[in-house]
Every structure is written in C-alpha cells, then in structure tokens.
Design a protein around this motif. Structure first.
Motif, PDB file in Angstrom:
ATOM      1  N   GLN A 160       7.818  21.175 -19.871  1.00 40.49           N
ATOM      2  CA  GLN A 160       6.729  22.113 -19.616  1.00 40.49           C
ATOM      3  C   GLN A 160       6.691  22.483 -18.141  1.00 40.49           C
ATOM      4  O   GLN A 160       7.024  21.668 -17.280  1.00 40.49           O
ATOM      5  N   THR A 161       6.255  23.701 -17.867  1.00 38.98           N
ATOM      6  CA  THR A 161       6.086  24.141 -16.504  1.00 38.98           C
ATOM      7  C   THR A 161       4.998  25.203 -16.469  1.00 38.98           C
ATOM      8  O   THR A 161       4.706  25.835 -17.497  1.00 38.98           O
ATOM      9  N   GLY A 162       4.389  25.397 -15.315  1.00 39.12           N
ATOM     10  CA  GLY A 162       3.314  26.373 -15.225  1.00 39.12           C
ATOM     11  C   GLY A 162       2.891  26.617 -13.802  1.00 39.12           C
ATOM     12  O   GLY A 162       3.230  25.852 -12.885  1.00 39.12           O
ATOM     13  N   VAL A 163       2.124  27.693 -13.610  1.00 41.21           N
ATOM     14  CA  VAL A 163       1.563  28.042 -12.314  1.00 41.21           C
ATOM     15  C   VAL A 163       0.099  28.408 -12.510  1.00 41.21           C
ATOM     16  O   VAL A 163      -0.324  28.788 -13.611  1.00 41.21           O
ATOM     17  N   SER A 164      -0.693  28.305 -11.437  1.00 44.36           N
ATOM     18  CA  SER A 164      -2.122  28.624 -11.533  1.00 44.36           C
ATOM     19  C   SER A 164      -2.633  29.111 -10.195  1.00 44.36           C
ATOM     20  O   SER A 164      -2.047  28.818  -9.140  1.00 44.36           O
ATOM     21  N   PHE A 165      -3.735  29.840 -10.249  1.00 49.45           N
ATOM     22  CA  PHE A 165      -4.432  30.285  -9.049  1.00 49.45           C
ATOM     23  C   PHE A 165      -5.930  30.152  -9.297  1.00 49.45           C
ATOM     24  O   PHE A 165      -6.437  30.571 -10.343  1.00 49.45           O
ATOM     25  N   THR A 166      -6.643  29.549  -8.358  1.00 52.76           N
ATOM     26  CA  THR A 166      -8.081  29.328  -8.485  1.00 52.76           C
ATOM     27  C   THR A 166      -8.783  29.852  -7.246  1.00 52.76           C
ATOM     28  O   THR A 166      -8.360  29.587  -6.115  1.00 52.76           O
ATOM     29  N   ASN A 167      -9.860  30.602  -7.472  1.00 59.94           N
ATOM     30  CA  ASN A 167     -10.688  31.078  -6.371  1.00 59.94           C
ATOM     31  C   ASN A 167     -12.123  30.642  -6.607  1.00 59.94           C
ATOM     32  O   ASN A 167     -12.644  30.741  -7.721  1.00 59.94           O
ATOM     33  N   SER A 168     -12.769  30.143  -5.556  1.00 56.69           N
ATOM     34  CA  SER A 168     -14.157  29.718  -5.639  1.00 56.69           C
ATOM     35  C   SER A 168     -14.900  30.225  -4.405  1.00 56.69           C
ATOM     36  O   SER A 168     -14.462  29.982  -3.272  1.00 56.69           O
ATOM     37  N   PHE A 169     -16.013  30.929  -4.645  1.00 51.29           N
ATOM     38  CA  PHE A 169     -16.836  31.442  -3.544  1.00 51.29           C
ATOM     39  C   PHE A 169     -18.225  30.831  -3.638  1.00 51.29           C
ATOM     40  O   PHE A 169     -18.815  30.746  -4.726  1.00 51.29           O
ATOM     41  N   ARG A 170     -18.759  30.393  -2.496  1.00 51.74           N
ATOM     42  CA  ARG A 170     -20.109  29.851  -2.442  1.00 51.74           C
ATOM     43  C   ARG A 170     -20.817  30.357  -1.185  1.00 51.74           C
ATOM     44  O   ARG A 170     -20.290  30.270  -0.074  1.00 51.74           O
ATOM     45  N   GLN A 171     -22.040  30.871  -1.384  1.00 53.19           N
ATOM     46  CA  GLN A 171     -22.887  31.265  -0.260  1.00 53.19           C
ATOM     47  C   GLN A 171     -23.634  30.035   0.229  1.00 53.19           C
ATOM     48  O   GLN A 171     -24.240  29.304  -0.565  1.00 53.19           O
ATOM     49  N   LEU A 172     -23.624  29.814   1.538  1.00 54.77           N
ATOM     50  CA  LEU A 172     -24.210  28.607   2.111  1.00 54.77           C
ATOM     51  C   LEU A 172     -25.503  28.912   2.858  1.00 54.77           C
ATOM     52  O   LEU A 172     -25.749  30.038   3.297  1.00 54.77           O
ATOM     53  N   HIS A 173     -26.316  27.862   3.008  1.00 52.71           N
ATOM     54  CA  HIS A 173     -27.539  27.947   3.796  1.00 52.71           C
ATOM     55  C   HIS A 173     -27.216  28.163   5.278  1.00 52.71           C
ATOM     56  O   HIS A 173     -26.212  27.658   5.790  1.00 52.71           O
ATOM     57  N   THR A 174     -28.084  28.874   5.959  1.00 58.29           N
ATOM     58  CA  THR A 174     -28.039  28.896   7.419  1.00 58.29           C
ATOM     59  C   THR A 174     -28.867  27.733   7.946  1.00 58.29           C
ATOM     60  O   THR A 174     -29.762  27.223   7.262  1.00 58.29           O
ATOM     61  N   VAL A 175     -28.570  27.281   9.149  1.00 59.06           N
ATOM     62  CA  VAL A 175     -29.277  26.155   9.764  1.00 59.06           C
ATOM     63  C   VAL A 175     -30.099  26.688  10.922  1.00 59.06           C
ATOM     64  O   VAL A 175     -29.563  27.245  11.887  1.00 59.06           O
ATOM     65  N   ALA A 176     -31.416  26.547  10.825  1.00 54.28           N
ATOM     66  CA  ALA A 176     -32.335  27.180  11.775  1.00 54.28           C
ATOM     67  C   ALA A 176     -32.080  26.744  13.217  1.00 54.28           C
ATOM     68  O   ALA A 176     -32.237  27.534  14.143  1.00 54.28           O
ATOM     69  N   ARG A 177     -31.696  25.481  13.406  1.00 53.44           N
ATOM     70  CA  ARG A 177     -31.581  24.961  14.768  1.00 53.44           C
ATOM     71  C   ARG A 177     -30.255  25.292  15.425  1.00 53.44           C
ATOM     72  O   ARG A 177     -30.044  24.979  16.598  1.00 53.44           O
ATOM     73  N   LEU A 178     -29.314  25.919  14.699  1.00 51.99           N
ATOM     74  CA  LEU A 178     -28.008  26.235  15.256  1.00 51.99           C
ATOM     75  C   LEU A 178     -27.919  27.705  15.640  1.00 51.99           C
ATOM     76  O   LEU A 178     -28.459  28.567  14.937  1.00 51.99           O
ATOM     77  N   PRO A 179     -27.232  28.023  16.744  1.00 53.56           N
ATOM     78  CA  PRO A 179     -27.025  29.431  17.099  1.00 53.56           C
ATOM     79  C   PRO A 179     -26.120  30.118  16.075  1.00 53.56           C
ATOM     80  O   PRO A 179     -25.433  29.465  15.288  1.00 53.56           O
ATOM     81  N   GLU A 180     -26.147  31.436  16.093  1.00 52.24           N
ATOM     82  CA  GLU A 180     -25.435  32.219  15.077  1.00 52.24           C
ATOM     83  C   GLU A 180     -23.943  31.903  15.042  1.00 52.24           C
ATOM     84  O   GLU A 180     -23.337  31.817  13.965  1.00 52.24           O
ATOM     85  N   GLU A 181     -23.324  31.703  16.215  1.00 56.73           N
ATOM     86  CA  GLU A 181     -21.882  31.460  16.244  1.00 56.73           C
ATOM     87  C   GLU A 181     -21.509  30.090  15.674  1.00 56.73           C
ATOM     88  O   GLU A 181     -20.347  29.826  15.377  1.00 56.73           O
ATOM     89  N   GLN A 182     -22.493  29.185  15.504  1.00 52.87           N
ATOM     90  CA  GLN A 182     -22.213  27.871  14.933  1.00 52.87           C
ATOM     91  C   GLN A 182     -22.685  27.723  13.495  1.00 52.87           C
ATOM     92  O   GLN A 182     -22.617  26.650  12.923  1.00 52.87           O
TER      93      GLN A 182
END
Length: 529
Positions: A160-182
């Motif tokens: 047997q042989t095979g190939v696969s491709f998986t994509n996963s996207f997740r929107q994350l929380h922003t952290v109030a105490r960190l500047p935008e670039e971090q």
C-alpha cells in the motif's frame, strides 16, 4: 427489545438535560463509513490502522472532536499480522451539508472498481465556521484534507502507498497587555504526508510473516519532518505458535524514540496469549533515556462464541512532535519545549460478550500510570505532568434490521491533587438509528461530559512571559450535547437530510479559551453510486 428501549431512553433523556459481519462488508444506507459503529464480535480487538484498512470516517473532523486523550487504554492488536477481509465501498460518495452560522461541511470519496488485486481511493473532506466571534471565545476555523491511497494485493501479501494534505486554520485571541507587533498570529497549518507499507497475509500455510510501515509528515509552518517506521518479522508454527521480532522508530531530526520488541503469540483451544517486552531508547537533544515496558494480552473464551475474559498490560513512549501536537489540538502554538509522552503501564481487564452477532458488549476496568502526560494551558501551550488514575467503562452495540444503537461510558477515579488535567470523571455517548422501510433514517445521539480541571500559569493567562509563574487551576465546564438527524432516501443513490447539533446550545470547551459551535441546524444532500 428491552435493550433497545433502555438505550433509546438514555438518548432521549439527554435531550432534556449505527448483524453479522462477514469477511467482506458492503456499506449500506448513508455510506456508513463509521466502521466503529458496525457490530463486530469483540473477540480480537484491532487498533485503528488506516495504512492497512480503508476504514474511513468522514464524520470525524478535528473541529468537531473533543480533545483527544492518548492515554485511554485500547487493547493492543497483539502482533496480529493477519489482514484478511475487506471493505466494499460505493465507487462514488459525496456528502454536502450546510449549517447555520455559515458552517459548511463536505466529504467525498471516489473508488474506481479495479478488480480484486488493485484498490485506488481518492478522498477529501472540509468543515468550517465563518461567522464566529473571537471575543465570545468562538473564532473562525477551518479543517480540510485530501489524499489518495493505492493498494495492490498479491498471493501472500499486500503493498500500500498513499499521499495526503491537511490544512487547519484557527483564529486566535489577542492579548490586551501585548503590543500589536507581539500579538499571536492566527494559525494556518499545512501538513504533507506520505506512506508506504507491505504486510503478509496468513493463508494458514505460511511459515514466514512480516509487516513493514513507513510514514512521513512535513508540518510546513513549523518546518518539522516527522518519520515513523515499523518493521515486524517472524515465523508461525502450525498456526499455534508465532515468534516475532519488531522494531519501531520515530524521528524528527534532533529527537528520536527507538523500540525493539520481541514478541510471542499462542493461539490454542480457548486461549490467546500475546506477550512482548518493549525495550525503548529515547533521545531528546542531549538527554538519553532507556526503559523496558510490558505488552501482554491474555484472552480466555469462557463460553464458546459468546463470552471472553481478558486482561492486558501495555506501555508506550511516544515522540513529542509538532505534527502530533497539531493533530491533537489545532490551537496549539509553535512548541518550544516539546517532550516525549511516556506511559510505562496501562493495565486493563474485563469481559467481552456477543449474543447472536446482534448485541455485543465490553465491561472493563484498570489503572494507568503516566510519567509524562500531555495537556494544554490556555488552549495553546503544552504541559506535561506525572499522574495516575483508575478507570472503568463499558461499550455496547446493538444491530438489527431496523435499529442500530451504541452506548459508551467511562468513569475515571481521579486522585485528589493528582495532576490528571483535562480529564472528566464521567464521559458517555449514545446513538440510536431507526430505519423505516429503508427510506427514512432517524438518528438521535448525545454526548455527556462532567467538568474537568485544567492547569495553567499566571504568565500564560496574562500573555506576559516575564511574569512570575505560579500554577492556576481553571475549570472546563461539563455539558450535555444532544443532536439529531433525519434522512430520506429519494432513490437508492440519493438522500436528503436535516440535522441539528448541540441542541441545548451549551458552551462546550475541549481546550481552554476556545469553545465549540453552539446550536447548529442545517440540511444536506448525499450521493452514493
């Protein structure tokens, strides 16, 4: 009849708070790819192995599955290199669903008829949510995967042989105490995979048996190459005694786990005995460790074809990899201190029963000791703890011409202050499907989970790594999650359906700070040729 009523009452209660299997199974109804819901004799449990069996489950998607726990005990396959039997799927299967809150779902599978020696499968699936509100802990998300699998069957084995491709996207929380670039960037993970395997088929006369598996995964956003290889070879004497020598390696370049596994199997009369010792050697950058773990499975047929008594002792040492972390938890951040997950002992025992291939069950209990058990802080950061706990559970399946039902429950005895994080005391799920004249299929299902404790640190909560770390315990709330689906078969090849999920609109958290979709209703169409 009483068993049907009992299981149905359990599912309906959740609203207020899927015959005998031959060596070839032809999939019926709405393409029942849930092979774990098809009733089988519980005599010789086999761990899930998609490299050898195209037992695809298109209902499973990471975003809908609760947090995976690798330390739940599963009786091992016990070096069983027999792979007789096959699954006969429709050559074309396509299922499209669309739910409220802009939540489309799509799955397809194409398997041309190539004869007995060849099997070729093209597959894909997608699920997403695009009307989330991250401030309400419900961010946008998407999971997609596609692949192809080829299998060639020859007289004494398969390749047997095979190939696969998986994509996963997740929107994350922003952290109030960190500047935008971090601020943490949203996760968009792409994983490429490939495998090749070969194994022997036991025709009752073969002296030599073998199994070779080689899997490769490239986690592109984290630049990790994960290699997983297994080889087992041995001899069989009169189908009674089998002697095997196995080797297993997991490697990510700078870290590896290697195992040498001598095994012996006896099958005679009412007894099945599988015994192995696992010699493990692990390398984590400059640290090296070694250990020996048991792998024993005993089974006694107390009543012919009806009742089995079993006892198992197993252990595992899994390489901590970015690939594995992302597959367990799509919200997981780029790991900085991955560790191996080591469980020296999982002990389990109980009863398995089968009545006329219509009703089967398992009752079991045991104890698990983890030297390094994985959980997550704030949904993203991995942590590892030493812990142990007792557990007991049951699984029941019922299948008749008109009704199929499944009931599973697990109770965990968690020690006070024992660091068994993200594990509830009680987990249960049930499903009942009624078949009315092969036209209407009505399904009621429900998941139940009590609250659990998650551990995090003050720096994880604040988002400031300079904060002094101290342990903070947070609660993942319990929930009752009922769902229902009504499908109508317009023709043997076309069906339409309406469905509802999370009908009580509960806040369901499998990881901290990121909840699952609330109440969702929608419709779908399924084509099977």
């Amino acid at each position: 009849m009483k068993r049907i009523i009992v299981i149905s009452i359990f599912s309906l209660w959740c609203l207020s708070l899927d015959a005998q299997i031959n060596s070839t199974v032809e999939v019926q109804k709405d393409f029942e790819a849930k092979m774990d819901h098809i009733l089988k004799k519980p005599t010789d449990p086999v761990c899930s192995d998609t490299l050898r069996h195209f037992e695809l489950n298109f209902d499973y998607l990471i975003s809908d599955r609760k947090y995976s726990d690798l330390y739940d005990f599963t009786p091992m396959a016990a070096a069983d290199l027999n792979h007789n039997g096959d699954i006969l799927y429709p050559w074309l299967y396509a299922d499209l669903k669309y739910g409220s809150t802009v939540a489309p779902e799509l799955s397809f599978r194409i398997q041309p008829r190539l004869g007995e020696k060849h099997s070729l499968v093209f597959r894909g699936r997608h699920t997403s949510l695009w009307e989330g509100n991250i401030d309400d802990n419900l961010g946008n998300r998407s999971d997609s995967d596609a692949g192809a699998d080829y299998r060639f069957h020859f007289r004494r084995g398969e390749v047997q042989t095979g190939v696969s491709f998986t994509n996963s996207f997740r929107q994350l929380h922003t952290v109030a105490r960190l500047p935008e670039e971090q601020q943490p960037e949203d996760i968009n993970s792409n994983i490429l995979g490939a495998y090749i395997s070969s194994h022997s088929l036991d025709d009752g006369t073969s002296l030599f048996c073998y199994n070779v598996d080689l899997k490769y995964h490239r986690t592109m956003d984290l630049s990790e190459n994960f290699l997983d290889g297994t080889i087992d070879m041995g001899v069989s004497l009169k189908n009674t005694h089998r002697f095997l020598l196995g080797a297993h390696i997991q490697n990510t370049g700078n870290r590896s786990v290697m195992e040498a596994v001598p095994q012996y199997r006896f099958t005679g009369g009412r007894w099945k005995i599988d015994a192995a010792a696992v010699f493990t050697f692990a390398t984590e950058q400059v640290d090296r460790t070694s250990m020996i773990m048991p792998r024993v499975h005993l089974s006694f047929e107390a009543v012919r074809n009806s009742l089995w008594i079993f006892a198992c002792a197993d252990g595992r040492n899994s390489l901590g990899s970015a690939y594995r972390l992302r597959m367990l938890n799509p919200w997981a951040a780029a790991p900085s201190d991955l560790k191996n997950e080591c469980i020296p002992l999982m002990a389990n025992g109980g009863l398995r029963g089968n009545i006329s291939d219509v009703f089967s069950f398992e009752l079991s209990g045991g104890w698990t000791y983890a030297r390094s058990r994985l959980s997550f802080e704030s949904g993203q950061t991995a942590r590892y703890d030493e812990c142990d706990w007792f557990h007991a559970g049951t699984t029941m399946y019922l299948s008749t011409e008109k009704v199929t039902a499944r009931l599973g429950a697990r109770y965990n005895i968690l020690p006070e202050g024992g660091k068994v994080y993200m594990k509830p005391e009680l987990e249960a799920d049930a499903s009942v499907t009624a078949n009315i004249r092969q036209r209407w299929f009505i399904t009621i299902n429900c998941d139940l989970c009590t609250e659990s404790t998650a551990a995090t640190t003050t720096s994880s909560v604040s988002g400031n790594p300079d904060d002094v770390e101290s342990l903070v315990l947070r609660t993942l709330p319990g929930y009752v999650n009922p769902g229902a689906e009504v499908a109508y078969h317009v023709t043997p090849f076309l069906s339409v359906s309406i469905f509802g999920k999370n009908l009580l609109n509960r806040d369901i958290y499998h990881v901290l700070d990121y909840r699952e979709k609330g109440i969702t209703v929608g419709a779908g169409v399924c084509l099977k040729l």
